[in-house]
Design an enzyme around this catalytic site. Sequence first.
Site, PDB file in Angstrom:
ATOM      1  N   SER A 235       6.296  -1.675   1.271  1.00 13.92           N
ATOM      2  CA  SER A 235       4.899  -1.915   1.324  1.00 13.92           C
ATOM      3  C   SER A 235       4.360  -1.505   0.627  1.00 13.92           C
ATOM      4  CB  SER A 235       4.732  -1.041   2.770  1.00 13.92           C
ATOM      5  OG  SER A 235       3.490  -1.577   3.619  1.00 13.92           O
ATOM      6  N   ASN A 236       2.256  -1.448   1.157  1.00 13.65           N
ATOM      7  CA  ASN A 236       2.156  -1.507  -0.729  1.00 13.65           C
ATOM      8  C   ASN A 236       0.622  -0.293  -0.061  1.00 13.65           C
ATOM      9  OD1 ASN A 236       0.311  -3.073   1.247  1.00 13.65           O
ATOM     10  ND2 ASN A 236       1.492  -4.753   1.032  1.00 13.65           N
ATOM     11  N   HIS A 237      -0.399  -0.188  -0.949  1.00 17.87           N
ATOM     12  CA  HIS A 237      -1.188   0.817  -0.895  1.00 17.87           C
ATOM     13  C   HIS A 237      -2.848   0.575   0.042  1.00 17.87           C
ATOM     14  CE1 HIS A 237       0.819   4.001  -3.408  1.00 17.87           C
ATOM     15  NE2 HIS A 237       1.059   3.025  -3.975  1.00 17.87           N
TER      16      HIS A 237
ATOM     17  N   ALA B 151      -2.872  -7.118   2.726  1.00 17.60           N
ATOM     18  CA  ALA B 151      -1.599  -7.467   1.789  1.00 17.60           C
ATOM     19  C   ALA B 151      -0.789  -7.996   2.361  1.00 17.60           C
ATOM     20  CB  ALA B 151      -2.094  -6.037   0.923  1.00 17.60           C
TER      21      ALA B 151
END
Length: 215
Positions: A24-26, A91
């Site tokens: 995943s991402n921030h 995102a």
Amino acid sequence: LSGKKVLITLGGTREAIDPVRFISNHSSGKMGMALAHASIQAGAKTTLIVGSISIGLEKRAEIIEVISAEEMYQAVMKRIESQDLFISCAAVADFRPKKVSKNKIKKNNQSMSIELIENRDILASVCQLNKKPICIGFAAETENFIENAKIKLKQKRCDAILLNDISNTEIGLNSDENELHLITKNNSYKIKQNTKQIVAEKIINKLADYFFTSS
Ligand code: CTP
């Protein structure tokens, strides 16, 4: 935006590796949620397709929660035809593991690799529809900002790009403040650094004026 329908994607997507792990991402979802507040304040019927976020949900919106990019794609496509404005703030992971292990992967080897395959581009897919809403994408850039955003605008065939300078750690991903450029085919507007809520209100006002006010 009274009487208009607005669909916003926000948050990050999670791409499963096995039953307990994911890529995943921030993304916090803060910018998307600020846009949701502003859209509702502007009178629009607002629908949110929400990935993984670290903030509370806007209860006045219709909410659809998703996990992966593929689920987000399906949720958007199911609802897009009736919308007037689509803001692609999520995102979305560009790639996902080719194979999702049914069982938890054990650390049997000293090294391992995960083969990734590309996810569908939700924004670009919406922009290719015959009956499409006004489509607004985000671009996160660290260099050649305006040029790269203009390339993205053209490649994805959207109506405008909101450009984030992610080399500045004070703003953008995960922070409470943002500064953006709204780039259209012929114009560029700077929305100066401020809280994400104020920036969101300015974006929604600008989009309403630019795309929905006939004068
Ligand atoms: N997007 C999407 N579906 C994807 C990937 C991205 O809808 N599978 C949308 C995002 O919501 C955002 C825009 O496309 O509006 C960002 O595009 P992307 O090509 O991922 O650009 P960046 O992350 O800015 O940069 P890069 O080209 O370096 O990946």
